[in-house]
Scaffold this motif. Structure first.
Motif, PDB file in Angstrom:
ATOM      1  N   PRO A 189      29.553  15.079 -37.926  1.00  0.00           N
ATOM      2  CA  PRO A 189      28.690  15.827 -38.741  1.00  0.00           C
ATOM      3  C   PRO A 189      27.551  16.113 -38.148  1.00  0.00           C
ATOM      4  O   PRO A 189      26.971  15.528 -37.027  1.00  0.00           O
ATOM      5  N   PRO A 190      27.062  17.366 -38.318  1.00  0.00           N
ATOM      6  CA  PRO A 190      25.656  17.870 -37.454  1.00  0.00           C
ATOM      7  C   PRO A 190      24.569  16.988 -37.197  1.00  0.00           C
ATOM      8  O   PRO A 190      24.081  16.414 -38.435  1.00  0.00           O
ATOM      9  N   TYR A 191      23.559  17.087 -36.540  1.00  0.00           N
ATOM     10  CA  TYR A 191      22.413  16.406 -36.274  1.00  0.00           C
ATOM     11  C   TYR A 191      21.551  16.921 -37.691  1.00  0.00           C
ATOM     12  O   TYR A 191      21.625  18.181 -37.824  1.00  0.00           O
ATOM     13  N   GLY A 192      20.942  16.006 -38.451  1.00  0.00           N
ATOM     14  CA  GLY A 192      20.268  16.410 -39.456  1.00  0.00           C
ATOM     15  C   GLY A 192      21.008  16.514 -40.876  1.00  0.00           C
ATOM     16  O   GLY A 192      20.333  16.342 -41.797  1.00  0.00           O
ATOM     17  N   SER A 193      22.105  16.141 -40.747  1.00  0.00           N
ATOM     18  CA  SER A 193      22.999  16.391 -42.133  1.00  0.00           C
ATOM     19  C   SER A 193      22.859  15.189 -42.568  1.00  0.00           C
ATOM     20  O   SER A 193      23.585  14.753 -44.096  1.00  0.00           O
ATOM     21  N   GLY A 194      22.680  14.180 -41.921  1.00  0.00           N
ATOM     22  CA  GLY A 194      22.696  12.430 -42.739  1.00  0.00           C
ATOM     23  C   GLY A 194      24.241  12.115 -42.612  1.00  0.00           C
ATOM     24  O   GLY A 194      24.195  10.795 -42.778  1.00  0.00           O
ATOM     25  N   GLY A 195      25.096  12.588 -41.995  1.00  0.00           N
ATOM     26  CA  GLY A 195      26.569  12.024 -41.765  1.00  0.00           C
ATOM     27  C   GLY A 195      26.764  11.660 -40.215  1.00  0.00           C
ATOM     28  O   GLY A 195      25.841  11.830 -39.616  1.00  0.00           O
ATOM     29  N   SER A 196      27.865  11.168 -40.004  1.00  0.00           N
ATOM     30  CA  SER A 196      28.261  10.417 -39.059  1.00  0.00           C
ATOM     31  C   SER A 196      29.605  10.356 -38.833  1.00  0.00           C
ATOM     32  O   SER A 196      30.347  10.505 -39.803  1.00  0.00           O
ATOM     33  N   LEU A 197      30.018   9.809 -37.867  1.00  0.00           N
ATOM     34  CA  LEU A 197      31.576   9.869 -37.545  1.00  0.00           C
ATOM     35  C   LEU A 197      31.857   8.037 -37.675  1.00  0.00           C
ATOM     36  O   LEU A 197      31.351   7.182 -36.892  1.00  0.00           O
ATOM     37  N   TYR A 198      32.544   7.781 -38.518  1.00  0.00           N
ATOM     38  CA  TYR A 198      32.804   6.390 -38.855  1.00  0.00           C
ATOM     39  C   TYR A 198      33.926   5.931 -38.176  1.00  0.00           C
ATOM     40  O   TYR A 198      35.059   6.546 -38.305  1.00  0.00           O
ATOM     41  N   LEU A 199      33.873   4.789 -37.465  1.00  0.00           N
ATOM     42  CA  LEU A 199      35.127   4.179 -36.766  1.00  0.00           C
ATOM     43  C   LEU A 199      35.674   3.014 -37.130  1.00  0.00           C
ATOM     44  O   LEU A 199      34.808   1.941 -37.390  1.00  0.00           O
ATOM     45  N   ARG A 200      36.891   2.816 -37.206  1.00  0.00           N
ATOM     46  CA  ARG A 200      37.554   1.505 -37.669  1.00  0.00           C
ATOM     47  C   ARG A 200      38.460   0.868 -36.609  1.00  0.00           C
ATOM     48  O   ARG A 200      39.563   1.488 -36.687  1.00  0.00           O
ATOM     49  N   PRO A 201      38.082   0.180 -35.841  1.00  0.00           N
ATOM     50  CA  PRO A 201      38.861  -0.425 -35.124  1.00  0.00           C
ATOM     51  C   PRO A 201      39.539  -1.697 -35.804  1.00  0.00           C
ATOM     52  O   PRO A 201      38.955  -2.158 -36.742  1.00  0.00           O
ATOM     53  N   PHE A 202      40.628  -2.036 -35.262  1.00  0.00           N
ATOM     54  CA  PHE A 202      41.520  -3.057 -35.896  1.00  0.00           C
ATOM     55  C   PHE A 202      42.474  -3.957 -34.964  1.00  0.00           C
ATOM     56  O   PHE A 202      42.851  -3.318 -34.080  1.00  0.00           O
ATOM     57  N   VAL A 203      42.802  -5.142 -35.438  1.00  0.00           N
ATOM     58  CA  VAL A 203      43.850  -5.870 -34.760  1.00  0.00           C
ATOM     59  C   VAL A 203      44.693  -6.233 -35.816  1.00  0.00           C
ATOM     60  O   VAL A 203      44.171  -7.032 -36.569  1.00  0.00           O
ATOM     61  N   ILE A 204      46.050  -6.213 -35.466  1.00  0.00           N
ATOM     62  CA  ILE A 204      47.078  -6.797 -36.377  1.00  0.00           C
ATOM     63  C   ILE A 204      48.336  -7.449 -35.781  1.00  0.00           C
ATOM     64  O   ILE A 204      48.594  -7.184 -34.612  1.00  0.00           O
ATOM     65  N   GLY A 205      48.597  -8.521 -36.472  1.00  0.00           N
ATOM     66  CA  GLY A 205      49.778  -9.188 -35.765  1.00  0.00           C
ATOM     67  C   GLY A 205      51.064  -8.507 -36.270  1.00  0.00           C
ATOM     68  O   GLY A 205      51.402  -8.013 -37.593  1.00  0.00           O
ATOM     69  N   VAL A 206      52.069  -8.071 -35.555  1.00  0.00           N
ATOM     70  CA  VAL A 206      53.382  -7.273 -35.756  1.00  0.00           C
ATOM     71  C   VAL A 206      54.675  -7.994 -35.166  1.00  0.00           C
ATOM     72  O   VAL A 206      54.372  -9.000 -34.287  1.00  0.00           O
ATOM     73  N   GLY A 207      55.552  -7.392 -35.190  1.00  0.00           N
ATOM     74  CA  GLY A 207      56.799  -7.962 -34.376  1.00  0.00           C
ATOM     75  C   GLY A 207      57.729  -8.599 -35.594  1.00  0.00           C
ATOM     76  O   GLY A 207      57.345  -8.912 -36.503  1.00  0.00           O
ATOM     77  N   ASP A 208      58.947  -8.810 -35.262  1.00  0.00           N
ATOM     78  CA  ASP A 208      59.861  -9.626 -36.056  1.00  0.00           C
ATOM     79  C   ASP A 208      59.288 -11.072 -36.037  1.00  0.00           C
ATOM     80  O   ASP A 208      59.507 -11.822 -35.024  1.00  0.00           O
ATOM     81  N   ASN A 209      59.401 -11.590 -37.277  1.00  0.00           N
ATOM     82  CA  ASN A 209      59.034 -12.846 -37.698  1.00  0.00           C
ATOM     83  C   ASN A 209      59.066 -13.106 -39.181  1.00  0.00           C
ATOM     84  O   ASN A 209      59.009 -12.109 -39.812  1.00  0.00           O
ATOM     85  N   ILE A 210      59.366 -14.408 -39.335  1.00  0.00           N
ATOM     86  CA  ILE A 210      59.456 -14.707 -40.778  1.00  0.00           C
ATOM     87  C   ILE A 210      58.452 -15.909 -41.053  1.00  0.00           C
ATOM     88  O   ILE A 210      57.884 -16.185 -42.128  1.00  0.00           O
ATOM     89  N   GLY A 211      58.438 -16.816 -40.176  1.00  0.00           N
ATOM     90  CA  GLY A 211      57.496 -18.190 -40.250  1.00  0.00           C
ATOM     91  C   GLY A 211      56.232 -18.061 -40.200  1.00  0.00           C
ATOM     92  O   GLY A 211      55.563 -16.863 -39.804  1.00  0.00           O
ATOM     93  N   VAL A 212      55.463 -18.857 -40.896  1.00  0.00           N
ATOM     94  CA  VAL A 212      53.918 -19.075 -40.835  1.00  0.00           C
ATOM     95  C   VAL A 212      53.581 -19.304 -39.153  1.00  0.00           C
ATOM     96  O   VAL A 212      53.524 -20.786 -39.118  1.00  0.00           O
TER      97      VAL A 212
END
Length: 345
Positions: free
Chosen positions: A116-139
């Protein structure tokens, strides 16, 4: 890419598909270099630990357009360090501070026309994340992981200016003693959906959680941190192993001390001693500060400065921090990663 047609004046806090996001995979004990992709759909195993056992964490930070056209990324090193602590708690591999900041910078540059432009009060929100993936079934911890960063343009949180909100003390616990309260993990937020919905149905902005052990001290306000101001110019904020250490909270504490001359106290905020505070607020990435007009505890609504107007110290803190974020106020050393913009003035 073509410039998006967005009405910046009506922009809220909703998902908008932007052009690029960053993805890196952890395999064979290492993160790869990561790439930018246009695909906003993750393709993961149905046995992924993120789906079944909640092995995931995330962050939230913002980039702001400055008056000269450049872009300010606000304290990404602190978000990177907090994500590392969350990863440690959930037995996930750390993302280095350098890779975290580089990923955020790449996403900001690739989606610059969504800022968003300067002075609009807006911003660019960033969402970093880390997730566990891959074939698995046990805890167990996952065999593979994904680190990602995507972004969305968001509007000014307060349409028409800051206004105090009322909150209610919840009977629910946000976190368990020695649990995951200090980590930014999805399970904490899933558990907050019902208490938050009940608070809103009762006419409040959100609920306030007390400490899970004694139910006598304020810990958090919905998904934000709590602070209060005393008559003798102290800024008081809860100190607890169950509280998420917010970047906005950390920043306000330093500004209160260094620029407003307040005494900063981390300690117990007893719910039966609210009368010692003249102002109160909730702080976090989305709103920076939400002024608290009153807190409902049992049959009593305790009102702080006002339910209609913002307290003077709260307003000064808000102005100082938002000025730093937008580049209009000099930032403390190390707070800003400035990115050259293609829309330089």
């Amino acid at each position: 890419m073509s410039v998006p047609s967005i009405d910046w004046s009506t922009l809220g806090f909703n998902y908008i598909k932007t052009d690029y996001r960053y993805l890196s995979h952890w395999r064979d004990d290492a993160w790869d270099n990561g790439v930018l992709t246009e695909d906003n759909v993750l393709h993961i195993s149905e046995g992924s630990t993120a789906l079944h056992y909640g092995q995931q964490c995330f962050e939230g930070l913002k980039a702001y357009r400055c008056k000269d056209g450049s872009i300010n990324l606000f304290r990404p090193d602190q978000n990177a360090l907090r994500m590392q602590r969350s990863c440690d708690r959930l037995m996930m591999p750390r993302v280095s501070v350098e890779q975290f900041i580089e990923a955020c910078t790449q996403v900001v540059k690739a989606n610059e026309h969504f800022i968003p432009p300067y002075g609009s009060g807006g911003s660019l929100y960033l969402r970093p994340f880390v997730i566990g993936v891959g074939d698995n079934i046990g805890v167990r911890t996952a065999p593979e992981f994904i680190f990602g960063v995507f972004c969305i343009p968001v509007g000014a949180y307060f349409k028409g200016g800051m206004k105090p909100c009322d909150f209610i003390i919840s009977d629910y616990d946000r976190a368990a003693p020695k649990g995951t309260g200090a980590a930014k993990v999805g399970g904490n937020y899933a558990a907050s959906l019902l208490p938050g919905a009940e608070a809103k149905q009762a006419g409040f902005a959100d609920c306030i959680y007390l400490d899970p052990l004694t139910h006598s001290c304020i810990e958090e306000v919905g998904s934000a941190n709590f602070f209060a101001i005393t008559e003798d110019k102290q800024l008081v904020t809860p100190r607890s192993a169950s509280v998420l250490p917010g970047i906005t909270r950390l920043s306000l504490m330093q500004l209160a001390k260094d620029r407003l001359g307040l005494t900063v106290v981390e300690g117990d905020v007893r719910v039966d001693e609210l009368s010692r505070f003249t102002e109160a607020g909730a702080c976090g990435t989305a709103a920076v500060i939400t002024p608290i007009g009153g807190i409902q505890y049992g049959d009593n609504l305790h009102v702080f400065h006002s339910r209609e107007t913002v307290g003077p110290v709260t307003q000064r803190l808000y102005n100082e921090l938002t000025g730093i974020q937008s580049g209009d106020v000099e930032a403390p050393a190390g707070w800003i990663v400035n990115i050259p913009g293609s829309q330089q003035a």
